[in-house]
Design an enzyme around this catalytic site. Structure first.
Site, PDB file in Angstrom:
ATOM      1  N   LYS A 156       0.834  -1.201   0.000  1.00 35.57           N
ATOM      2  CA  LYS A 156       0.000   0.000   0.000  1.00 35.57           C
ATOM      3  C   LYS A 156       0.868   1.249   0.000  1.00 35.57           C
ATOM      4  O   LYS A 156       2.048   1.206   0.348  1.00 35.57           O
ATOM      5  CB  LYS A 156      -0.934  -0.001   1.212  1.00 35.57           C
ATOM      6  N   TYR A 169      15.809  32.057   6.163  1.00 38.75           N
ATOM      7  CA  TYR A 169      14.780  33.002   6.602  1.00 38.75           C
ATOM      8  C   TYR A 169      14.844  33.250   8.105  1.00 38.75           C
ATOM      9  O   TYR A 169      14.987  32.327   8.903  1.00 38.75           O
ATOM     10  CB  TYR A 169      13.390  32.461   6.259  1.00 38.75           C
TER      11      TYR A 169
END
EC number: 5.1.1.1
Length: 388
Positions: free
Chosen positions: A44, A273
């Site tokens: 999966k 940043y």
């Protein structure tokens, strides 16, 4: 473990390299743990981010008998890629058309009488007999038929079997505390599961196979093996019980990128940043061209290390959408643009592991390997002999 150096492919920004030899090795380890039970390898979520088709081929070659997926679409994708082995799908939205699954010989697990009715509608439309597994809820309280609806499910199945609409294949359930092998809940669920099997037998229904065990139960609870086991995470070499170490498994995935740029900065200068990180002394930096859009979690900013040229290098500053920075330290620069940076891997060369990331994030390694995306290209190393 025999280690083969991994190098970046020309022109590739970043890679998740899946070692099919490790997949082969892990499947063989799981077969040993399974005893007489057969293996259904769970694929999966695109084989937990490792690539369902390639993993399926490697797992089947290593002795897996069947494949399991969550959705019909995942099963149909395997069929489209030429995988003909038995495959079971067990998670279905309301109103799904099971017709394509029946035409592709995909086995279906049903969790309610409503799902069975939808499946039987597809049987009537296609003229194909459905191979059915009943998924039973023995305590997890996710999908799976609940105890008070189980008799109605058995009655509906009896009718469908008589009408040749259904081949009754299996009974399955899923453990709540399999990662805690000694938790008494496992014994409670085991008894509930056995009772459901007995109830079906009393009603004249015989399941061909029963399966309850996931990876951790396969490796630690042989008493719960039944006819089939469903390992998932262990196939990919990640320990299903991290407190027990690697459990003899080899992680199959290595994530790496090229150093995009090297530069030097002065003491007092900041990085990324907000300048969350300020250099305390003159130092050298390497820019890595992957970021949170690629699955490098933003919350790892200033916390993760990478391996470059045999040394762990700390990340500094915030992780950006496309890039982040690591500190190479002061003095002579020992890293060049284009050098390989390993974000995580098996750990054999000192690189971080997916479990290391999970520990930093307060999550599980499942989330780490299934979160890779964006510009990280998945590539494969062909299966070869792996020694450990």
């Amino acid at each position: 473990m025999a280690v083969t150096p991994i190098s970046l492919r020309p022109g590739v920004l970043a890679e998740a390299v899946v070692d099919l030899g490790a997949i082969d090795y892990n499947v063989r380890v799981l077969r040993e743990h399974a005893g007489m039970a057969q293996l259904m390898v769970v694929l999966k979520a695109d084989a937990y981010g490792h690539g369902a088709t390639q993993v399926a081929l490697a797992a089947l070659a290593a002795g897996a008998a069947e494949l399991g997926v969550a959705t019909v679409d995942e099963a149909l994708a395997l069929r489209a890629d030429g995988i003909s082995a038995p495959v079971l799908a067990w998670l279905h939205p309301p109103g799904i058309d099971f017709g394509p699954a029946l035409l592709a010989d995909v086995q279906i697990a049903v969790s309610s009488v409503r799902q069975l009715d939808e499946l039987l509608d597809a049987v009537r439309r296609t003229g194909r007999t459905a191979t059915v597994t009943v998924k039973a809820d023995t305590g997890l309280n996710r999908n799976g038929v609940v105890t008070d609806q189980y008799p109605a499910m058995l009655t509906a199945l009896q009718r469908a079997v008589v009408e040749d609409a259904v081949r009754l294949r299996g009974l399955m359930s899923h453990l709540v505390y399999a990662d805690q092998p000694d938790n008494p809940s496992n014994d409670v669920q085991g008894k509930r599961f056995a009772a459901l099997l007995a109830q079906a037998h009393e009603q004249g229904l015989r399941f061909e196979v029963a399966h309850l065990s996931n990876s951790s139960a396969t490796m630690s609870r042989p008493d719960l093996a039944y006819d089939l086991v469903r390992p998932g995470i262990a196939v990919y070499g990640l320990s299903p019980v991290p407190s027990r170490g690697d459990m003899g498994l080899i992680p199959a995935m290595t994530v790496k990128c090229a150093v995009a740029m090297v530069k030097s900065i002065r003491a007092g200068e900041g990085v990324s940043y907000g300048h969350d990180w300020i250099a305390q002394h003159d130092t050298n930096l390497a820019l890595l061209p992957v970021g949170y859009a690629d699955g490098v979690f933003r919350s790892l900013g200033g916390r993760l290390d990478v391996l470059i040229n045999g040394k762990r290098r700390p990340g500094v500053g915030r992780i950006c959408m496309d890039q982040f920075v690591v500190d190479l330290g002061p003095g002579p620069i020992d890293v060049a643009e284009g050098d390989e940076a390993i974000l995580f891997g098996p750990g054999a060369r000192g690189e971080p592991t997916a479990q290391d990331w999970a520990d930093l994030l307060g999550t599980i390694h499942y989330e780490v390997v299934t979160s890779l995306r964006g510009r990280i290209t998945r590539t494969y190393r062909e299966a070869q002999t792996v020694d450990r």
